[in-house]
Write a protein that holds these residues in place. Structure first.
Motif, mmCIF file in Angstrom:
data_model
loop_
_atom_site.group_PDB
_atom_site.id
_atom_site.type_symbol
_atom_site.label_atom_id
_atom_site.label_comp_id
_atom_site.label_asym_id
_atom_site.label_seq_id
_atom_site.Cartn_x
_atom_site.Cartn_y
_atom_site.Cartn_z
ATOM 1 N N PRO A 155 44.719 14.638 -31.778
ATOM 2 C CA PRO A 155 43.317 14.857 -31.392
ATOM 3 C C PRO A 155 42.715 16.132 -31.987
ATOM 4 C CG PRO A 155 44.626 14.247 -29.474
ATOM 5 C CD PRO A 155 45.587 14.466 -30.604
ATOM 6 N N SER A 156 43.553 17.134 -32.255
ATOM 7 C CA SER A 156 43.021 18.388 -32.795
ATOM 8 C C SER A 156 42.594 18.237 -34.256
ATOM 9 C CB SER A 156 44.054 19.508 -32.663
ATOM 10 O OG SER A 156 45.232 19.172 -33.371
ATOM 11 N N ARG A 157 43.208 17.334 -35.000
ATOM 12 C CA ARG A 157 42.849 17.125 -36.416
ATOM 13 C C ARG A 157 42.053 15.846 -36.601
ATOM 14 N NH1 ARG A 157 47.354 18.993 -40.699
ATOM 15 N NH2 ARG A 157 47.549 21.112 -39.956
ATOM 16 N N ARG A 158 42.618 14.776 -36.121
ATOM 17 C CA ARG A 158 42.038 13.431 -36.165
ATOM 18 C C ARG A 158 41.453 13.081 -37.537
ATOM 19 N NH1 ARG A 158 41.464 9.836 -31.805
ATOM 20 N NH2 ARG A 158 43.310 10.916 -31.203
ATOM 21 N N THR A 159 42.228 13.363 -38.587
ATOM 22 C CA THR A 159 41.800 12.929 -39.919
ATOM 23 C C THR A 159 42.264 11.499 -40.180
ATOM 24 O OG1 THR A 159 43.780 13.834 -40.986
ATOM 25 C CG2 THR A 159 41.839 15.272 -40.866
ATOM 26 N N LEU A 160 43.209 11.024 -39.358
ATOM 27 C CA LEU A 160 43.717 9.658 -39.471
ATOM 28 C C LEU A 160 43.465 8.975 -38.133
ATOM 29 C CD1 LEU A 160 45.246 7.463 -41.013
ATOM 30 C CD2 LEU A 160 47.385 8.547 -40.306
ATOM 31 N N VAL A 199 55.388 1.333 -32.337
ATOM 32 C CA VAL A 199 55.318 2.216 -33.499
ATOM 33 C C VAL A 199 54.131 1.802 -34.365
ATOM 34 C CG1 VAL A 199 56.572 3.030 -35.541
ATOM 35 C CG2 VAL A 199 57.821 2.524 -33.443
ATOM 36 N N ARG A 200 53.470 2.790 -34.954
ATOM 37 C CA ARG A 200 52.327 2.500 -35.833
ATOM 38 C C ARG A 200 52.795 2.180 -37.252
ATOM 39 N NH1 ARG A 200 50.205 6.955 -32.884
ATOM 40 N NH2 ARG A 200 48.470 6.281 -31.568
ATOM 41 N N TYR A 201 52.140 1.174 -37.840
ATOM 42 C CA TYR A 201 52.356 0.793 -39.238
ATOM 43 C C TYR A 201 50.985 0.547 -39.864
ATOM 44 C CZ TYR A 201 57.128 0.103 -37.698
ATOM 45 O OH TYR A 201 58.371 0.307 -37.167
ATOM 46 N N TRP A 202 50.894 0.842 -41.160
ATOM 47 C CA TRP A 202 49.637 0.691 -41.878
ATOM 48 C C TRP A 202 49.832 -0.202 -43.092
ATOM 49 C CZ3 TRP A 202 51.410 5.199 -39.804
ATOM 50 C CH2 TRP A 202 50.572 5.868 -38.915
ATOM 51 N N PRO A 203 48.799 -0.944 -43.473
ATOM 52 C CA PRO A 203 48.844 -1.656 -44.759
ATOM 53 C C PRO A 203 48.896 -0.616 -45.886
ATOM 54 C CG PRO A 203 47.047 -2.490 -43.379
ATOM 55 C CD PRO A 203 47.574 -1.245 -42.723
ATOM 56 N N LEU A 204 49.670 -0.898 -46.905
ATOM 57 C CA LEU A 204 49.822 0.041 -48.020
ATOM 58 C C LEU A 204 48.480 0.370 -48.660
ATOM 59 C CD1 LEU A 204 51.615 1.699 -49.945
ATOM 60 C CD2 LEU A 204 51.883 -0.380 -51.311
ATOM 61 N N GLY A 205 47.624 -0.620 -48.824
ATOM 62 C CA GLY A 205 46.317 -0.368 -49.438
ATOM 63 C C GLY A 205 45.524 0.686 -48.698
ATOM 64 N N PHE A 206 45.537 0.608 -47.364
ATOM 65 C CA PHE A 206 44.844 1.626 -46.577
ATOM 66 C C PHE A 206 45.508 2.984 -46.757
ATOM 67 C CE2 PHE A 206 44.712 4.414 -42.961
ATOM 68 C CZ PHE A 206 43.349 4.638 -42.858
ATOM 69 N N ALA A 207 46.842 3.016 -46.676
ATOM 70 C CA ALA A 207 47.560 4.287 -46.785
ATOM 71 C C ALA A 207 47.262 4.973 -48.119
ATOM 72 C CB ALA A 207 49.065 4.066 -46.621
ATOM 73 N N VAL A 208 47.170 4.200 -49.187
ATOM 74 C CA VAL A 208 46.874 4.761 -50.506
ATOM 75 C C VAL A 208 45.428 5.269 -50.557
ATOM 76 C CG1 VAL A 208 46.567 4.137 -52.942
ATOM 77 C CG2 VAL A 208 48.635 3.435 -51.719
ATOM 78 N N ARG A 209 44.524 4.549 -49.936
ATOM 79 C CA ARG A 209 43.103 4.925 -49.924
ATOM 80 C C ARG A 209 42.825 6.117 -48.997
ATOM 81 N NH1 ARG A 209 39.050 3.311 -46.755
ATOM 82 N NH2 ARG A 209 40.236 1.644 -45.774
ATOM 83 N N TYR A 210 43.678 6.341 -48.016
ATOM 84 C CA TYR A 210 43.475 7.405 -47.033
ATOM 85 C C TYR A 210 43.191 8.762 -47.684
ATOM 86 C CZ TYR A 210 44.708 11.127 -43.792
ATOM 87 O OH TYR A 210 44.704 12.284 -43.065
ATOM 88 N N GLY A 211 43.917 9.112 -48.718
ATOM 89 C CA GLY A 211 43.753 10.417 -49.367
ATOM 90 C C GLY A 211 42.366 10.665 -49.913
ATOM 91 N N THR A 212 41.625 9.614 -50.185
ATOM 92 C CA THR A 212 40.259 9.770 -50.707
ATOM 93 C C THR A 212 39.228 9.893 -49.587
ATOM 94 O OG1 THR A 212 39.818 7.394 -50.805
ATOM 95 C CG2 THR A 212 40.848 8.409 -52.748
ATOM 96 N N THR A 213 39.651 9.673 -48.338
ATOM 97 C CA THR A 213 38.707 9.693 -47.218
ATOM 98 C C THR A 213 38.702 11.013 -46.461
ATOM 99 O OG1 THR A 213 40.305 8.834 -45.604
ATOM 100 C CG2 THR A 213 39.048 7.206 -46.892
ATOM 101 N N LYS A 271 43.616 14.110 -51.119
ATOM 102 C CA LYS A 271 45.079 14.099 -51.160
ATOM 103 C C LYS A 271 45.510 13.109 -52.238
ATOM 104 C CE LYS A 271 45.539 14.952 -46.160
ATOM 105 N NZ LYS A 271 44.399 15.801 -46.139
ATOM 106 N N GLN A 272 46.360 13.547 -53.127
ATOM 107 C CA GLN A 272 46.818 12.726 -54.253
ATOM 108 C C GLN A 272 48.028 11.898 -53.848
ATOM 109 O OE1 GLN A 272 45.393 12.557 -57.438
ATOM 110 N NE2 GLN A 272 46.794 10.843 -57.645
ATOM 111 N N VAL A 273 47.986 10.602 -54.130
ATOM 112 C CA VAL A 273 49.109 9.706 -53.873
ATOM 113 C C VAL A 273 50.131 9.842 -54.990
ATOM 114 C CG1 VAL A 273 49.765 7.264 -53.813
ATOM 115 C CG2 VAL A 273 47.762 8.027 -52.575
#
Length: 189
Positions: free
Chosen positions: A31-36, A47-61, A66-68
């Motif tokens: 909650p203090s960062r909440r960038t994800l 347990v949390r799991y993410w689609p790879l496409g989202f995880a790769v795109r996350y760095g641009t948001t 953040k560079q993959v």
């Protein structure tokens, strides 16, 4: 039956994509960062799991780009076999872990499932992410005849209500929520 499965990542794989420790993913969710946003993940067996496409795109948001690590992405794809790169959770088929499987069959204990897996009577997992095996729901259901044929005492009866809830995304049984720990546990991620 071989199915094209979406490429997925857990905390460890997500962190490896960005060259950080797995705990950093938890910090991005805090909650203090909440960038994800926790809503971007699907929850399987708590347990949390993410689609790879989202995880790769996350760095641009994020505010700071953040560079993959492309080599990590390529390794994850190679490890997961033939599949496709999903971006949103709504695109995904029903995916289950051990907690959901126990509910599907109303197994008396996790030991029953662990024995079936260890003896090779249960279908091989479709993913092994962050140390946890995951299956497409259809992989599990396709194995029911073999499970019944090899069983000594368990009937391996399928609870259609649980299966329907898993397919519809309305499952709220064991494993459907992340049990938060640590200092943010009371705040509820």
């Amino acid at each position: 039956m071989d199915r094209l499965k979406p490429y997925l990542v857990g905390h460890q794989e997500f962190a490896a994509l960005y060259g950080v420790e797995p705990q950093m993913v938890g910090q991005w969710l805090s909650p203090s960062r909440r960038t994800l946003d926790p809503a971007t993940a699907m929850v399987v067996s708590g347990v949390r799991y993410w689609p790879l496409g989202f995880a790769v795109r996350y760095g641009t948001t994020t505010a700071r780009f953040k560079q993959v690590d492309i080599r990590v992405k390529e390794r994850l794809i190679a490890e997961q076999g033939e599949g496709w790169e999903a971006d949103l959770g709504e695109e995904l088929s029903a995916i289950v872990g051990q907690q959901e499987i126990i509910q599907i069959f109303h197994l008396p204990s996790q030991g029953n499932l662990a024995t079936a897996i260890a003896t090779g009577r249960f279908p091989p997992h479709d993913w092994l992410l962050s140390g946890s095996p995951l299956w497409l729901l259809d992989t599990v259901l396709d194995a029911v005849p073999e499970l019944r044929a090899s069983a000594r005492s368990l009937p391996w009866e399928v609870d259609e209500a649980v299966v329907s809830a898993l397919r519809d995304g309305t499952y709220d049984g064991p494993g459907s929520k992340v049990l938060t720990r640590g200092r943010h546990a009371r705040k509820g991620l």
